[in-house]
Motif scaffolding. Structure first.
Motif, short mmCIF file in Angstrom:
data_model
loop_
_atom_site.label_atom_id
_atom_site.label_comp_id
_atom_site.label_asym_id
_atom_site.label_seq_id
_atom_site.Cartn_x
_atom_site.Cartn_y
_atom_site.Cartn_z
N TRP A 177 52.66 -8.44 46.57
CA TRP A 177 52.84 -9.87 46.78
C TRP A 177 52.34 -10.28 48.16
O TRP A 177 51.67 -11.32 48.31
CB TRP A 177 54.32 -10.22 46.62
N ALA A 178 52.64 -9.50 49.19
CA ALA A 178 52.23 -9.84 50.55
C ALA A 178 50.71 -9.79 50.71
O ALA A 178 50.12 -10.66 51.37
CB ALA A 178 52.90 -8.89 51.54
N MET A 179 50.07 -8.81 50.09
CA MET A 179 48.61 -8.71 50.21
C MET A 179 47.93 -9.91 49.55
O MET A 179 47.01 -10.51 50.12
CB MET A 179 48.13 -7.42 49.57
N ARG A 180 48.37 -10.29 48.37
CA ARG A 180 47.79 -11.45 47.70
C ARG A 180 48.07 -12.73 48.48
O ARG A 180 47.20 -13.60 48.61
CB ARG A 180 48.36 -11.58 46.29
N PHE A 181 49.26 -12.84 49.00
CA PHE A 181 49.65 -14.07 49.69
C PHE A 181 48.92 -14.23 51.01
O PHE A 181 48.47 -15.33 51.36
CB PHE A 181 51.16 -14.07 49.91
N LEU A 182 48.78 -13.15 51.77
CA LEU A 182 48.05 -13.23 53.04
C LEU A 182 46.57 -13.52 52.80
O LEU A 182 45.94 -14.23 53.59
CB LEU A 182 48.23 -11.94 53.83
N GLY A 183 46.01 -12.96 51.74
CA GLY A 183 44.64 -13.30 51.40
C GLY A 183 44.47 -14.77 51.08
O GLY A 183 43.45 -15.39 51.38
N LEU A 184 45.50 -15.36 50.47
CA LEU A 184 45.46 -16.79 50.16
C LEU A 184 45.61 -17.64 51.41
O LEU A 184 44.95 -18.68 51.57
CB LEU A 184 46.57 -17.11 49.16
N ILE A 185 46.46 -17.22 52.33
CA ILE A 185 46.70 -17.99 53.55
C ILE A 185 45.46 -17.99 54.44
O ILE A 185 45.05 -19.02 54.98
CB ILE A 185 47.91 -17.42 54.31
N PHE A 186 44.83 -16.83 54.60
CA PHE A 186 43.71 -16.69 55.53
C PHE A 186 42.35 -16.93 54.87
O PHE A 186 41.33 -16.56 55.44
CB PHE A 186 43.72 -15.30 56.16
N ALA A 187 42.35 -17.55 53.70
CA ALA A 187 41.08 -17.82 53.02
C ALA A 187 40.14 -18.72 53.82
O ALA A 187 38.92 -18.53 53.75
CB ALA A 187 41.36 -18.44 51.65
N PRO A 188 40.61 -19.74 54.59
CA PRO A 188 39.66 -20.59 55.33
C PRO A 188 38.80 -19.84 56.34
O PRO A 188 37.70 -20.29 56.67
CB PRO A 188 40.57 -21.60 56.04
N PHE A 189 39.26 -18.70 56.81
CA PHE A 189 38.48 -17.98 57.82
C PHE A 189 37.27 -17.28 57.21
O PHE A 189 36.54 -16.60 57.92
CB PHE A 189 39.37 -16.96 58.53
N ALA A 190 37.07 -17.43 55.90
CA ALA A 190 35.84 -16.91 55.32
C ALA A 190 34.61 -17.62 55.87
O ALA A 190 33.51 -17.07 55.87
CB ALA A 190 35.89 -17.04 53.79
N LEU A 191 34.79 -18.86 56.35
CA LEU A 191 33.67 -19.59 56.93
C LEU A 191 33.19 -18.97 58.24
O LEU A 191 32.07 -19.23 58.68
CB LEU A 191 34.06 -21.05 57.17
N LEU A 192 34.05 -18.17 58.88
CA LEU A 192 33.63 -17.53 60.13
C LEU A 192 32.57 -16.45 59.90
O LEU A 192 31.90 -16.03 60.84
CB LEU A 192 34.84 -16.91 60.83
N LEU A 193 32.41 -16.01 58.65
CA LEU A 193 31.42 -14.97 58.37
C LEU A 193 29.99 -15.48 58.52
O LEU A 193 29.07 -14.67 58.68
CB LEU A 193 31.64 -14.42 56.96
N ILE A 194 29.81 -16.81 58.45
CA ILE A 194 28.46 -17.35 58.58
C ILE A 194 28.16 -17.78 60.01
O ILE A 194 27.06 -18.27 60.29
CB ILE A 194 28.27 -18.57 57.65
N THR A 195 29.10 -17.58 60.93
CA THR A 195 28.89 -17.99 62.32
C THR A 195 27.69 -17.30 62.97
O THR A 195 26.94 -17.94 63.72
CB THR A 195 30.16 -17.75 63.14
N PRO A 196 27.44 -15.99 62.73
CA PRO A 196 26.27 -15.39 63.38
C PRO A 196 24.94 -16.01 62.97
O PRO A 196 23.96 -15.91 63.71
CB PRO A 196 26.34 -13.92 62.92
N PHE A 197 24.89 -16.68 61.80
CA PHE A 197 23.64 -17.26 61.34
C PHE A 197 23.45 -18.70 61.83
O PHE A 197 22.40 -19.28 61.60
CB PHE A 197 23.58 -17.24 59.82
N VAL A 198 24.48 -19.26 62.47
CA VAL A 198 24.40 -20.66 62.89
C VAL A 198 23.39 -20.83 64.01
O VAL A 198 22.59 -21.77 64.02
CB VAL A 198 25.80 -21.18 63.29
N THR A 199 23.42 -19.93 64.98
CA THR A 199 22.50 -20.05 66.12
C THR A 199 21.04 -19.85 65.70
O THR A 199 20.13 -20.32 66.38
CB THR A 199 22.87 -19.02 67.19
N MET A 200 20.82 -19.17 64.58
CA MET A 200 19.45 -18.93 64.13
C MET A 200 18.81 -20.20 63.57
O MET A 200 17.59 -20.38 63.67
CB MET A 200 19.43 -17.83 63.07
N VAL A 201 19.62 -21.08 62.98
CA VAL A 201 19.09 -22.30 62.36
C VAL A 201 19.40 -23.54 63.19
O VAL A 201 19.25 -24.66 62.70
CB VAL A 201 19.66 -22.46 60.93
#
Length: 432
Positions: free
Chosen positions: A231-255
């Motif tokens: 339950w905790a693993m599923r719930f924490l994955g749901l809570i921290f889902a918005p931080f998936a957008l941080l994965l594209i941060t390294p490509f921002v400076t390129m464009v």
């Protein structure tokens, strides 16, 4: 002395009267073509409104992706949560009573049963106390995630939204209406995805919080943490889902500097968020993402749109290792069945086993994957039968060979050995 026939005096005081008094030529004196240095240029006013619209869309996106307030109850005295809290507490007490009865019936075992009784008592008190603290902890965690998300996407100039704002004002194609139109359309599409993220996260957090007392009640059996960890693993994955957008941060400076590339990167971020929903919400996230993909594929024939929704909501294949070869089964319902099986097992119950048979689509996929191997096996069998049917001339007996032992005089014929296909040979009857 002002002219009495001045038509501008009939207009009310404001931008219209100011434009009338300055004349039509003064508005474009600061820049040719009305492109922008004056106060009343049409293009400058339109671009200003577009920037305001982009800022509004970005603020709305941030508010939907990581809202400060959630639909989940903030305190344990909420009426909705009280019903689940009452059920969870009574369930924990019932499980504890069952443990006490079992320990009383097996008290002759001595210290092990006393140890189990003490562990069950302590974990029951911890479970009841934890049930009341879940809403407050979830509220603090959601607020912390919202603040961290806002800080991460506002304080740094290399984040996606800040780069979009800068490119709208000083980008290479900021004066190109096509680039501004593309980034505005991308923001509108991202707003739709953000609305989907908001609905899925809000409903998911509400469901997980309401389910918390039932999960924590399983600790009364003596500290079984299997269901709580799941339950905790599923719930924490749901809570921290918005931080998936941080994965594209390294490509921002390129464009950086191109609105068109910013739009493409934003669409990629949308697909990543949809994929995060798919993997972060195992209960109804796959169904929501699959329904959105099916709707988009049925309404449009654009390859780009279909590629985006397929990247965001791919076909889920579960890998199962067999002795012969691994197979992939596209049945996402198995994840729900496995999670419910963990919850049932935490209470000592045995859930109903899922049918091992494949679905029609899975059987077709498996047959198509195994077709080359089956063809090779068929050809190998045919070749083996043909070789076995053809007599081998080297295996025939030659006339110059010595006679066998059975043909030699004075020696009894040997008994036939046991046939491995038929079992051991029967013993001959004894003679008196």
């Amino acid at each position: 002395m002002p002219d009495k026939n001045d038509p501008c005096k009939l207009l009310p005081s404001g931008p219209a009267r100011k434009y009338c008094e300055q004349g039509p030529d003064s508005g474009s004196s600061g820049g040719s073509g009305g492109g922008g240095g004056g106060d009343g240029g049409l293009t400058d006013g339109a671009s200003h409104h577009v920037r305001d619209l982009a800022d509004t869309l970005i603020k709305t996106l941030k508010g939907l992706v990581a809202p400060k307030n959630s639909w989940a109850p903030k305190t344990a005295d909420n009426w909705v949560y009280q019903q689940f809290l009452w059920l969870g507490q009574h369930l924990a007490v019932l499980v504890f009573i069952c443990v006490v009865v079992v320990c009383a019936l097996t008290a002759w075992q001595g210290a092990p049963r006393l140890k189990q009784l003490g562990a069950s008592t302590g974990w029951t008190l911890a479970a009841v106390a934890g049930m009341a603290s879940v809403p407050g902890v979830v509220m603090l965690l959601n607020t912390a995630v919202s603040e961290a998300f806002t800080t991460a996407f506002d304080s740094n100039e290399s984040t996606l939204f800040q780069v979009i704002k800068e490119d709208l004002a000083h980008g290479a194609d900021s004066g190109n209406p096509l680039g501004i139109l593309i980034i505005t359309a991308a923001l509108v599409v991202a707003l739709a995805f953000a609305a989907l993220v908001f609905m899925a996260r809000s409903l998911g957090i509400l469901a997980f919080v309401c389910m918390a007392p039932l999960v924590l009640a399983s600790l009364a059996r003596g500290g079984d943490m299997t269901a709580v960890k799941m339950w905790a693993m599923r719930f924490l994955g749901l809570i921290f889902a918005p931080f998936a957008l941080l994965l594209i941060t390294p490509f921002v400076t390129m464009v950086k500097g191109s609105l068109v590339m910013d739009g493409l990167l934003l669409v990629a971020a949308d697909a990543l968020m949809l994929r995060m929903i798919f993997h972060g919400i195992p209960y109804f996230g796959p169904k929501v993402a699959g329904a959105v993909r099916g709707y988009v594929e049925s309404q449009t024939a654009s390859p780009l749109a279909r590629a985006v929704v397929r990247a965001g909501s791919p076909d889920f294949y579960e890998q199962e290792n067999l002795p012969r070869m691994p197979r992939m089964v596209n049945t996402p319902g198995r994840a729900l069945h496995q999670d419910s099986g963990v919850l049932f097992a935490a209470y000592g119950l045995r859930p109903q086993k899922r049918s091992p048979q494949l679905t029609t689509a899975s059987a077709i996929d498996k047959a198509q994957r195994d077709a080359p191997r089956q063809q090779k096996l068929i050809e190998a069998r045919r070749k083996a039968r043909a070789d076995q049917a053809t007599p081998n001339p080297n295996s025939a007996t030659t006339p110059g060979r010595q006679p066998s032992q059975s043909s030699q005089p004075g020696r009894p014929a040997p008994r036939p050995g046991p046939n491995p296909a038929r079992g051991a040979a029967p013993k001959p009857p004894r003679t008196p």
